[in-house]
Design an enzyme around this catalytic site. Sequence first.
Site, mmCIF file in Angstrom:
data_model
loop_
_atom_site.group_PDB
_atom_site.id
_atom_site.type_symbol
_atom_site.label_atom_id
_atom_site.label_comp_id
_atom_site.label_asym_id
_atom_site.label_seq_id
_atom_site.Cartn_x
_atom_site.Cartn_y
_atom_site.Cartn_z
ATOM 1 N N ASP A 33 0.846 -1.193 0.000
ATOM 2 C CA ASP A 33 0.000 0.000 0.000
ATOM 3 C C ASP A 33 0.883 1.244 0.000
ATOM 4 O OD1 ASP A 33 -3.239 0.384 1.081
ATOM 5 O OD2 ASP A 33 -1.925 2.140 0.936
ATOM 6 N N LEU A 35 -0.101 4.079 1.071
ATOM 7 C CA LEU A 35 -0.584 4.949 2.156
ATOM 8 C C LEU A 35 -0.893 6.356 1.639
ATOM 9 C CD1 LEU A 35 1.676 3.805 5.164
ATOM 10 C CD2 LEU A 35 -0.576 2.968 4.475
ATOM 11 N N ALA A 83 -6.464 1.308 -5.401
ATOM 12 C CA ALA A 83 -7.069 2.164 -6.434
ATOM 13 C C ALA A 83 -7.335 3.534 -5.852
ATOM 14 C CB ALA A 83 -8.395 1.558 -6.911
ATOM 15 N N THR A 130 -15.661 -2.854 -9.758
ATOM 16 C CA THR A 130 -16.877 -2.189 -9.281
ATOM 17 C C THR A 130 -18.034 -2.341 -10.265
ATOM 18 O OG1 THR A 130 -17.790 0.016 -8.879
ATOM 19 C CG2 THR A 130 -15.889 -0.076 -10.323
ATOM 20 N N ASP A 131 -19.247 -2.203 -9.753
ATOM 21 C CA ASP A 131 -20.411 -2.227 -10.653
ATOM 22 C C ASP A 131 -20.503 -0.954 -11.503
ATOM 23 O OD1 ASP A 131 -21.165 -0.409 -8.657
ATOM 24 O OD2 ASP A 131 -23.072 -1.384 -8.193
ATOM 25 N N GLU A 132 -19.739 0.094 -11.124
ATOM 26 C CA GLU A 132 -19.854 1.367 -11.861
ATOM 27 C C GLU A 132 -19.392 1.242 -13.309
ATOM 28 O OE1 GLU A 132 -18.780 4.971 -9.985
ATOM 29 O OE2 GLU A 132 -19.482 4.316 -8.024
ATOM 30 N N TYR A 155 -13.518 7.938 -12.824
ATOM 31 C CA TYR A 155 -13.242 6.778 -11.957
ATOM 32 C C TYR A 155 -13.695 5.480 -12.628
ATOM 33 C CZ TYR A 155 -14.243 3.227 -8.403
ATOM 34 O OH TYR A 155 -14.335 2.039 -7.721
ATOM 35 N N LYS A 159 -11.563 2.210 -14.006
ATOM 36 C CA LYS A 159 -11.763 0.834 -13.525
ATOM 37 C C LYS A 159 -12.148 -0.074 -14.700
ATOM 38 C CE LYS A 159 -11.703 -0.624 -9.807
ATOM 39 N NZ LYS A 159 -10.602 -1.180 -8.975
ATOM 40 N N ASN A 185 -20.134 -0.521 -0.955
ATOM 41 C CA ASN A 185 -19.865 -1.102 0.369
ATOM 42 C C ASN A 185 -20.077 -0.055 1.454
ATOM 43 O OD1 ASN A 185 -17.284 -3.619 0.106
ATOM 44 N ND2 ASN A 185 -18.782 -3.062 -1.425
ATOM 45 N N LYS A 194 -17.031 9.379 1.567
ATOM 46 C CA LYS A 194 -18.131 8.653 0.927
ATOM 47 C C LYS A 194 -19.418 8.886 1.719
ATOM 48 C CE LYS A 194 -14.964 6.739 -1.771
ATOM 49 N NZ LYS A 194 -14.245 5.519 -1.544
ATOM 50 N N ASN A 254 -30.911 7.551 -2.302
ATOM 51 C CA ASN A 254 -30.064 8.232 -1.318
ATOM 52 C C ASN A 254 -30.866 8.903 -0.214
ATOM 53 O OD1 ASN A 254 -27.816 7.476 -2.762
ATOM 54 N ND2 ASN A 254 -27.622 9.413 -3.853
ATOM 55 N N TYR A 346 -17.170 21.221 -0.734
ATOM 56 C CA TYR A 346 -18.512 21.500 -0.206
ATOM 57 C C TYR A 346 -18.790 22.954 0.138
ATOM 58 C CZ TYR A 346 -19.112 16.452 -0.024
ATOM 59 O OH TYR A 346 -19.220 15.131 -0.361
#
Length: 347
Positions: A33, A35, A83, A130-132, A155, A159, A185, A194, A254, A346
């Site tokens: 990793d 990090l 990733a 990922t499902d994306e 992203y 992937k 997840n 997230k 959401n 934000y």
Amino acid sequence: MKILITGGAGFIGSHVIRRFVQNYPNYHIYNLDALTYAGNLENLKDIENFPNYHFVKGNIVDEDFIITLFDENNFDGVIHLAAESHVDRSIEDPLAFVRTNIIGTVNLLNAAKKIWNDDFVGKRFYHVSTDEVYGSLGQEGLFTEETSYNPNSPYSASKASSDHFVRAYGETYKLPFVITNCSNNYGPFHFPEKLIPLFINNIIHNKPLPVYGDGKYTRDWLFVEDHARAIDLVFHKGANHQTYNVGGFNEWQNIDLVKLLCKVMDKKLDRKDGTSENLITYVRNRPGHDLRYAIDATKINKELGWEPSVTFEEGLELTVDWYLSNSDWLNHVTSGDYKEYYKKMYS
Ligand code: NAD
Ligand code: DAU
């Protein structure tokens, strides 16, 4: 068995490392990793002294380093999770995602191909995806393993590209691979950029809950330990050159999820029902925001007997309890750079 797990200091990776280190004392587990902001060795404190656990700090983008690491260790298997994983960051800086997610994956494939040198018996390259990559669903239907790729964010495009490279190495060089494409997840050690951990942290601090667009975007949520269990199963029992979709059969818009989370938080924090809901603030939508993801996990269920083990309500309560009793962890990861990130995204 010597297994290299990449990205093991991240959210999902730390659950996978813990599971393998504890369940397979005869395996040597190497956690590679870099990090980055998302990697945190605090996630692995409880197993860091196990004799079969080894940490290697390094970057998968560094080709020479990766080749040397493989030359020195001759791993039997690779489980690749490292990733850049956050869609909003990919909109700000797509190239970072090209480097880690595409070039990093190809570096690992090349190193595996080189050390295994066509002797693939007992070897396996497991790519966690990922499902994306499938893009967005309308109101109906589910993603199956046959759904065509149609990624919409930098992203998911990175992937999707990495998935294609893995499959191409399987076809061209006969490298034994397996890929899983999993839905969203949630659970302990999830970085608070997230949705779920960000909103838990904001509720604790009475900060606004920034819901993108009209809040009617839908995700299919899976407790992270159920994903780690699926990875364990597919790594040991999945068929080579196959893809398995992994998901919770658990779709939430959401806004409904956020309202449920608010209720759970009010109860746990002993606040009047409705207190947290008052923090909901609708903000500018994410560009290219995918409307709906939902996984058909029939194949992994039928072939390998996998299914989620906790309901969403149970998993969410476990998650909230974990964040409330690990305020040190939350304070550490939200100090320093996080404050800058939050302001940029934000304010
Ligand atoms: P994460 O962002 O929490 O962790 C990523 C880890 O990879 C971190 O420890 C980071 O330090 C490390 N890393 C990043 N760049 C690196 C590099 N260049 N070299 C070495 N290490 C590097 O991510 P996550 O949510 O745990 O996701 C893990 C994997 O699972 C990713 O491949 C992601 O695409 C996939 N996935 C995630 C989800 C989800 O809901 N989080 C769902 C499906 C699939
Ligand atoms: O589907 C799997 C993917 O799930 C993984 O591949 C990604 O690595 C992971 O980050 C996750 O991607 P999402 O974009 O779905 O997750 P995120 O938590 O960022 O957002 C979930 C939903 O909540 C999405 O519709 C956007 C919305 N959202 C998110 C944030 C951070 C908000 O409304 N407000 C927010 O502040």
